[in-house]
Design an enzyme around this catalytic site. Sequence first.
Site, PDB file in Angstrom:
ATOM      1  N   GLY A  15       0.824  -1.211   0.000  1.00 54.23           N
ATOM      2  CA  GLY A  15       0.000   0.000   0.000  1.00 54.23           C
ATOM      3  C   GLY A  15       0.856   1.257   0.000  1.00 54.23           C
ATOM      4  N   THR A  40      -6.331  -3.466  -1.743  1.00 56.42           N
ATOM      5  CA  THR A  40      -6.305  -2.068  -2.207  1.00 56.42           C
ATOM      6  C   THR A  40      -4.895  -1.655  -2.622  1.00 56.42           C
ATOM      7  OG1 THR A  40      -5.914  -1.212   0.036  1.00 56.42           O
ATOM      8  CG2 THR A  40      -8.210  -1.365  -0.693  1.00 56.42           C
ATOM      9  N   ASP A  61      -3.760 -12.872   3.272  1.00 60.33           N
ATOM     10  CA  ASP A  61      -4.783 -12.107   3.985  1.00 60.33           C
ATOM     11  C   ASP A  61      -4.534 -12.256   5.483  1.00 60.33           C
ATOM     12  OD1 ASP A  61      -7.044 -11.192   5.264  1.00 60.33           O
ATOM     13  OD2 ASP A  61      -8.453 -12.145   3.879  1.00 60.33           O
ATOM     14  N   LYS A  96     -13.018  -7.008   9.428  1.00 59.30           N
ATOM     15  CA  LYS A  96     -12.256  -8.230   9.723  1.00 59.30           C
ATOM     16  C   LYS A  96     -10.767  -7.940   9.889  1.00 59.30           C
ATOM     17  CE  LYS A  96     -13.343 -12.183   7.686  1.00 59.30           C
ATOM     18  NZ  LYS A  96     -13.766 -13.143   6.632  1.00 59.30           N
ATOM     19  N   TYR A 150     -14.921   1.485   9.692  1.00 62.97           N
ATOM     20  CA  TYR A 150     -13.487   1.796   9.769  1.00 62.97           C
ATOM     21  C   TYR A 150     -13.140   2.319  11.166  1.00 62.97           C
ATOM     22  CZ  TYR A 150      -9.023   4.050   8.440  1.00 62.97           C
ATOM     23  OH  TYR A 150      -7.703   4.452   8.343  1.00 62.97           O
ATOM     24  N   LYS A 154     -10.803   0.442  14.024  1.00 64.13           N
ATOM     25  CA  LYS A 154      -9.561   1.044  14.517  1.00 64.13           C
ATOM     26  C   LYS A 154      -9.606   1.247  16.034  1.00 64.13           C
ATOM     27  CE  LYS A 154      -7.179   1.467  10.694  1.00 64.13           C
ATOM     28  NZ  LYS A 154      -5.850   0.869  10.515  1.00 64.13           N
ATOM     29  N   TYR A 164      -3.301  -6.613  25.056  1.00 57.85           N
ATOM     30  CA  TYR A 164      -2.111  -7.482  24.932  1.00 57.85           C
ATOM     31  C   TYR A 164      -0.940  -6.916  25.726  1.00 57.85           C
ATOM     32  CZ  TYR A 164      -3.359 -11.306  21.852  1.00 57.85           C
ATOM     33  OH  TYR A 164      -3.886 -12.466  21.354  1.00 57.85           O
TER      34      TYR A 164
HETATM   35  P1  NAD Z   1      -3.506   1.505   1.338  1.00 57.95           P
HETATM   36  O1  NAD Z   1      -4.873   1.055   0.946  1.00 57.95           O
HETATM   37  O2  NAD Z   1      -2.661   2.144   0.305  1.00 57.95           O
HETATM   38  O3  NAD Z   1      -2.704   0.317   1.985  1.00 57.95           O
HETATM   39  C1  NAD Z   1      -3.280  -0.685   2.763  1.00 57.95           C
HETATM   40  C2  NAD Z   1      -2.688  -2.008   2.330  1.00 57.95           C
HETATM   41  O4  NAD Z   1      -3.234  -3.052   3.157  1.00 57.95           O
HETATM   42  C3  NAD Z   1      -3.032  -2.370   0.891  1.00 57.95           C
HETATM   43  O5  NAD Z   1      -1.869  -2.716   0.190  1.00 57.95           O
HETATM   44  C4  NAD Z   1      -4.002  -3.541   1.028  1.00 57.95           C
HETATM   45  O6  NAD Z   1      -3.946  -4.425  -0.075  1.00 57.95           O
HETATM   46  C5  NAD Z   1      -3.531  -4.173   2.326  1.00 57.95           C
HETATM   47  N1  NAD Z   1      -4.560  -4.974   3.003  1.00 57.95           N
HETATM   48  C6  NAD Z   1      -5.832  -4.616   3.299  1.00 57.95           C
HETATM   49  N2  NAD Z   1      -6.471  -5.628   3.913  1.00 57.95           N
HETATM   50  C7  NAD Z   1      -5.569  -6.646   4.033  1.00 57.95           C
HETATM   51  C8  NAD Z   1      -5.617  -7.952   4.580  1.00 57.95           C
HETATM   52  N3  NAD Z   1      -6.751  -8.434   5.127  1.00 57.95           N
HETATM   53  N4  NAD Z   1      -4.509  -8.723   4.544  1.00 57.95           N
HETATM   54  C9  NAD Z   1      -3.357  -8.253   3.984  1.00 57.95           C
HETATM   55  N5  NAD Z   1      -3.255  -7.021   3.429  1.00 57.95           N
HETATM   56  C10 NAD Z   1      -4.345  -6.220   3.459  1.00 57.95           C
HETATM   57  O7  NAD Z   1      -3.711   2.486   2.582  1.00 57.95           O
HETATM   58  P2  NAD Z   1      -2.643   3.418   3.311  1.00 57.95           P
HETATM   59  O8  NAD Z   1      -3.051   4.813   3.085  1.00 57.95           O
HETATM   60  O9  NAD Z   1      -1.268   2.991   2.990  1.00 57.95           O
HETATM   61  O10 NAD Z   1      -2.958   3.064   4.840  1.00 57.95           O
HETATM   62  C11 NAD Z   1      -2.169   2.123   5.556  1.00 57.95           C
HETATM   63  C12 NAD Z   1      -2.597   2.093   7.007  1.00 57.95           C
HETATM   64  O11 NAD Z   1      -2.465   3.388   7.586  1.00 57.95           O
HETATM   65  C13 NAD Z   1      -4.045   1.665   7.212  1.00 57.95           C
HETATM   66  O12 NAD Z   1      -4.122   0.837   8.345  1.00 57.95           O
HETATM   67  C14 NAD Z   1      -4.748   2.972   7.465  1.00 57.95           C
HETATM   68  O13 NAD Z   1      -5.881   2.788   8.280  1.00 57.95           O
HETATM   69  C15 NAD Z   1      -3.688   3.790   8.157  1.00 57.95           C
HETATM   70  N6  NAD Z   1      -3.893   5.232   7.982  1.00 57.95           N
HETATM   71  C16 NAD Z   1      -3.609   5.839   6.784  1.00 57.95           C
HETATM   72  C17 NAD Z   1      -3.825   7.217   6.641  1.00 57.95           C
HETATM   73  C18 NAD Z   1      -3.489   7.960   5.354  1.00 57.95           C
HETATM   74  O14 NAD Z   1      -3.603   9.181   5.307  1.00 57.95           O
HETATM   75  N7  NAD Z   1      -3.079   7.289   4.289  1.00 57.95           N
HETATM   76  C19 NAD Z   1      -4.369   7.949   7.710  1.00 57.95           C
HETATM   77  C20 NAD Z   1      -4.664   7.263   8.895  1.00 57.95           C
HETATM   78  C21 NAD Z   1      -4.410   5.919   9.027  1.00 57.95           C
END
Ligand code: NAD
Length: 323
Positions: A15, A40, A61, A96, A150, A154, A164
């Site tokens: 991601g 994603t 996953d 999940k 969401y 979180k 934990y």
């Molecule tokens: P993103 O969608 O680009 O990356 C998330 C990644 O997680 C993707 O590659 C997706 O394929 C993978 N993923 C999702 N479900 C999965 C599963 N069940 N098993 C394995 N892989 C899985 O999103 P991001 O912007 O890089 O966000 C990453 C994290 O940071 C997330 O947890 C998000 O909640 C958190 N976050 C991001 C932001 C932001 O501004 N981008 C802000 C707050 C929190």
Amino acid sequence: MSESKKVVVITGAAGFLGSHLCDRFIKEGYKVIGIDNLITGDLKNIEHLFKLEDFEFYNHDISLFINIPGRVDYILNFASPASPIDYLKIPIQTLKVGSLGVHNCLGLAKAKNARILVASTSEVYGDPEVHPQKETYWGHVNPVGPRGVYDEAKRFQEAITMAYHTFHGLEVRIARIFNTYGPRMRLNDGRVIPAFMGQALRGEDLTIFGDGTQTRSFCFVDDLIEGLYRLLLSDYTGPVNIGNPQEISLNEFAEEILKLTGKNVKVSYKPLPVDDPKQRQPDITLAREVLGWEPKVERAEGLQKTYEYFQTLSQEELYKEVR
Ligand code: NAD
């Protein structure tokens, strides 16, 4: 691989944020094990790492059982859909991964005696009644609203992570991440920076929903990664806000993007959607105190780097529909 290298497992590795974390930990001399089911994410974000001896990737996953052979020192749990466009489309997977997935990561951390950092979010504050938000604010979330899938996942993640720590003595870190931007963001993830840049690159007018006086604050990805790196290696257990408190109105944003791109397009205004979030603004006093961290990258520089990335996209990617 040298046996003395520390091993870090990064979930969500393909991601936006996960891929930048992989780069950073490789640069710091760690062995990195990336996990992602690509729901994603995009392998393109990490394909440059596949040739490295210190990088391994599992297409998996994390809501299912995770087993990693050998040593693990740190786990960074970043797997989760992150933009409203994604989590409203895949709400059950979002719940999940934020519950079963986190539980599996904590189980792995316990089995390996590893320290875990979980990616939480400003969304745990919901539609906040206090501005800016400090970590001591408990939030204002509607559990059955559309964003509940969401936000509540979180919040559950934070609760089980602390459990934990309390009951198993696990070393935990909780990053409450605020909106972040930079290269490898998806053009169609529904956020204003890629939306404006995509429109400029396609020669379309920039669309502002509402009158454009509403404000947003965005942290450049390099700053965020530095904050996360420091948090992981710090000895602070409670949640820490990481974001950029500097606010800017959408009108100012649009002007900056027009100047940066030099495109001959205009700004057009559309009615504000009912669920448009009121802005959240981080109070980063704690991050300054315990991590010695604050954002450093000027917006002009961050936007320039982001635009350069979007300019490398193919025509097909530029016109791809929102997933
Ligand atoms: P993103 O969608 O680009 O990356 C998330 C990644 O997680 C993707 O590659 C997706 O394929 C993978 N993923 C999702 N479900 C999965 C599963 N069940 N098993 C394995 N892989 C899985 O999103 P991001 O912007 O890089 O966000 C990453 C994290 O940071 C997330 O947890 C998000 O909640 C958190 N976050 C991001 C932001 C932001 O501004 N981008 C802000 C707050 C929190």
